[in-house]
Each structure stands twice: as C-alpha cells, then as structure tokens.
Design an enzyme around this catalytic site. Structure first.
Site, short mmCIF file in Angstrom:
data_model
loop_
_atom_site.label_atom_id
_atom_site.label_comp_id
_atom_site.label_asym_id
_atom_site.label_seq_id
_atom_site.Cartn_x
_atom_site.Cartn_y
_atom_site.Cartn_z
N SER A 15 0.86 -1.18 0.00
CA SER A 15 0.00 0.00 0.00
C SER A 15 0.90 1.23 0.00
O SER A 15 2.09 1.14 0.35
CB SER A 15 -0.85 0.01 1.27
OG SER A 15 -1.50 1.26 1.46
N TYR B 9 -1.80 -0.60 10.45
CA TYR B 9 -1.96 -0.95 9.03
C TYR B 9 -0.66 -0.66 8.28
O TYR B 9 -0.18 -1.50 7.51
CB TYR B 9 -3.13 -0.15 8.43
CG TYR B 9 -3.39 -0.45 6.97
CD1 TYR B 9 -3.91 -1.67 6.57
CD2 TYR B 9 -3.11 0.50 5.97
CE1 TYR B 9 -4.14 -1.96 5.22
CE2 TYR B 9 -3.35 0.23 4.63
CZ TYR B 9 -3.85 -1.01 4.26
OH TYR B 9 -4.09 -1.28 2.93
N1 LIG Z 1 -8.51 -0.28 -1.88
C1 LIG Z 1 -7.46 0.44 -1.54
O1 LIG Z 1 -7.51 1.68 -1.51
C2 LIG Z 1 -6.17 -0.22 -1.18
C3 LIG Z 1 -5.03 0.56 -1.10
C4 LIG Z 1 -3.82 -0.04 -0.76
C5 LIG Z 1 -3.77 -1.39 -0.51
N2 LIG Z 1 -4.91 -2.14 -0.59
C6 LIG Z 1 -4.81 -3.58 -0.29
O2 LIG Z 1 -5.45 -4.30 -1.30
C7 LIG Z 1 -5.81 -5.58 -0.80
C8 LIG Z 1 -7.22 -5.90 -1.26
O3 LIG Z 1 -8.13 -5.03 -0.64
P1 LIG Z 1 -9.37 -4.36 -1.40
O4 LIG Z 1 -9.10 -2.93 -1.48
O5 LIG Z 1 -9.68 -5.11 -2.62
O6 LIG Z 1 -10.51 -4.54 -0.28
P2 LIG Z 1 -11.79 -5.46 -0.20
O7 LIG Z 1 -12.73 -5.18 -1.31
O8 LIG Z 1 -12.28 -5.33 1.19
O9 LIG Z 1 -11.20 -6.93 -0.42
C9 LIG Z 1 -10.47 -7.58 0.58
C10 LIG Z 1 -10.41 -9.03 0.20
O10 LIG Z 1 -9.66 -9.73 1.21
C11 LIG Z 1 -10.37 -10.88 1.59
N3 LIG Z 1 -10.08 -11.27 2.95
C12 LIG Z 1 -10.18 -10.53 4.08
N4 LIG Z 1 -9.86 -11.31 5.14
C13 LIG Z 1 -9.57 -12.54 4.64
C14 LIG Z 1 -9.18 -13.77 5.22
N5 LIG Z 1 -9.03 -13.92 6.55
N6 LIG Z 1 -8.96 -14.84 4.42
C15 LIG Z 1 -9.12 -14.72 3.09
N7 LIG Z 1 -9.48 -13.59 2.47
C16 LIG Z 1 -9.70 -12.52 3.26
C17 LIG Z 1 -11.83 -10.51 1.41
O11 LIG Z 1 -12.60 -11.68 1.18
P3 LIG Z 1 -13.56 -12.40 2.25
O12 LIG Z 1 -14.10 -11.35 3.16
O13 LIG Z 1 -14.61 -13.04 1.38
O14 LIG Z 1 -12.68 -13.39 2.93
C18 LIG Z 1 -11.78 -9.69 0.13
O15 LIG Z 1 -11.83 -10.53 -1.00
C19 LIG Z 1 -5.62 -5.50 0.70
O16 LIG Z 1 -4.43 -6.16 1.06
C20 LIG Z 1 -5.51 -4.03 0.98
O17 LIG Z 1 -4.79 -3.73 2.13
C21 LIG Z 1 -6.10 -1.59 -0.94
#
Ligand SMILES: NC(=O)c1ccc[n+]([C@@H]2O[C@H](COP(=O)([O-])OP(=O)(O)OC[C@H]3O[C@@H](n4cnc5c(N)ncnc54)[C@H](OP(=O)(O)O)[C@@H]3O)[C@@H](O)[C@H]2O)c1
Length: 248
Positions: free
Chosen positions: A143, A156
């Site tokens: 991130s 985080y």
């Molecule tokens: N969106 C942003 O602005 C942003 C920025 C920087 C980094 N990121 C990173 O991008 C990654 C994806 O996040 P996102 O933005 O796509 O958010 P999101 O829509 O909330 O997706 C998060 C994903 O992680 C899964 N997850 C959470 N806990 C889990 C567990 N214990 N086991 C397996 N899967 C799990 C969720 O699936 P289930 O709930 O179905 O398990 C979901 O598919 C994360 O690592 C986040 O920190 C996002």
C-alpha cells in the site's frame, strides 16, 4: 503466450471483492487460468460462474488466509488442476484504521494475522512448487501505507511495511529458482476496504477521502497485468500508484 498471461495459472487470495475480483476478471479475460480464494464462498462462486460462462477457466476454493492449511489447499488445488502454479497473488487484507489510543487490539491482531501472516502462508504454500518448477512469480499487495506512516494508521502501515520487507527478502533469496517478485502499493482504490473501519471518526474521514479521490479497481488489475506480461527475464519489483488527485 504472446501476452505472457494467456495459459498462466494464477492463484489470487482475497478474490471475492475489490482488487482481487477485478484482477481475476482482467486476467481471465486475457486467458489466464485463475484459482480464487476468499472466505465468502457465494461471492467466489458467482465470480467463477461469470468467468467460466465467458469461456475462461476459473476455480473457487473457500480460503481463510489465517489458516495455513487452507492456503496450502488453495495452492495445491491449482497445481492438481493445472499441473503447476505460475503466479501467486497475495492480496487478501483489511484496513481497520484507528488511532493507537483507541486500543483496538483485536483489530491489530487481525491485521497482523491477515496482512502479514496471510502473505507468509501464501509464500509457504507456493514457494516449494515454484522452486521445483524453476519458475514462478509472487505478487504481494502492500500500500502507499507501506511507504508512509501517519496518525490513525500505524498498525496498518506496519503490516504493509512488513509486506515490502518480506517481498524484498524473498526477491533476493529466490534468484536460484528463476522466480519473479513484485510488490504493488496502491493509493486509494474504490473497493470494500473502507467498510472495515470501526472507529467512527476514522470511518467518516476515510469515506470522505475515498469518495473524493478513489479510482476504479481495474487500475490495480492493469498493474498486475503489466508486471506479468513482461518477458521472463524482466522482474518488475515495485509498483506504487495513486489516483492522480491523491496527495499523500
Ligand atoms: N482499496 C485500496 O484503496 C487499497 C489501497 C492499498 C492497498 N490495498 C490492499 O489491497 C488488498 C485488497 O483489498 P481491497 O481494497 O480489494 O478490499 P476489499 O474489497 O475489502 O477486499 C479484501 C479481500 O480480502 C479478503 N479477505 C479478508 N480477510 C480474509 C481472510 N481472513 N482470508 C481470506 N481472504 C480474506 C476478502 O474476502 P472475504 O471477506 O470473502 O474473505 C476480500 O476478497 C488488501 O491487502 C488491501 O490492504 C487496498
């Protein structure tokens, strides 16, 4: 394999929403065989139905990345189905931001378990296969918070700094095995991530920020495709990207 994506076996954790879902869709459209893990089985099933309905190859495996046996099963399912694993995308994560003084210790534990240990379990599950193959590609999701620390997201940011440290150590260690290692650090991307913020003041600040600047999840998927589609002797190690409007 003209695009270096077609025919590749790609395992994605956190594929039930957001960045993982968008990446599964884009890579499947480019001909990758995707194997998708997350806890919400219904969401994974509708995604794999959609992708296979369009002629793609997609498998769903209900996976909690805090359970190392489940991550191993996810990867082994890919290897059993396709004979190998080409790309392991350690993407699952959560971001319950709050100042340390709120003492949301359960949330600290969950971030450490999912954002750090989940990535390690992904490495542990895929590395032996890639070593045997003498080929593979890890894509770990950090991130902008893996580069910057600020008030309200210390834990985080610590987990996302850890992802970068692990990825760089991994990169150096896997040279003998011809394995590529990419860490991608997104800024604000419109996903379900902010929904996990339980501190009311932080939730309001983040909701407003994302509403103002966040860009679509396909932005992330394109960076994955860029890293994957390089010739095999080119290893894209770090990608940082933000919405053009995002300052910090
Ligand atoms: N969106 C942003 O602005 C942003 C920025 C920087 C980094 N990121 C990173 O991008 C990654 C994806 O996040 P996102 O933005 O796509 O958010 P999101 O829509 O909330 O997706 C998060 C994903 O992680 C899964 N997850 C959470 N806990 C889990 C567990 N214990 N086991 C397996 N899967 C799990 C969720 O699936 P289930 O709930 O179905 O398990 C979901 O598919 C994360 O690592 C986040 O920190 C996002």
């Amino acid at each position: 394999m003209s695009n270096n994506i077609e025919g590749k076996v790609v395992v994605i954790t956190g594929a039930s929403s957001g960045l993982g879902e968008a990446t599964a869709r884009l890579l499947s459209g480019e001909g990758a065989h995707v194997v998708l893990g997350a806890r919400r089985a219904d969401r994974l099933k509708s995604l794999t139905d959609e992708l296979t309905g369009r002629g793609g190859k997609a498998i769903a495996v209900t996976t909690d990345v805090t359970q190392r046996d489940q991550v191993k099963k996810l990867v082994n399912t890919a290897v059993q189905a396709h004979g190998r694993i080409d790309v392991m995308i350690n993407n699952a994560g959560l971001m319950p931001q709050a100042p340390l003084e709120r003492l949301k210790i359960d949330e600290w534990d969950r971030m450490i378990d999912i954002n750090i240990k989940g990535v390690l379990y992904g490495i542990a599950a895929a590395l032996p296969h890639m070593q045997r193959q003498k080929a593979g590609h890890f894509i770990n999701v950090s991130s902008v918070a893996g580069h910057k620390v600020g008030p309200g997201f210390a834990v985080y940011a610590a987990t996302k700094h850890a992802v970068r440290a692990l990825s760089e150590g991994l990169r150096q260690e896997v040279k003998p095995y011809n394995i590529r290692t990419t860490v991608i650090s997104p800024g604000a991307v419109a996903t379900e991530l902010p929904n996990g913020v339980t501190d009311p003041a932080a939730a309001e600040r983040i909701r407003k920020f994302y509403a103002e600047v966040a860009i679509p999840a396909e932005s992330f998927a394109r960076t994955v495709a860029f890293a994957m589609s390089q010739p095999d002797d080119v290893d894209i190690n770090e990608i940082v990207f933000r919405p053009t409007r995002q300052e910090i």
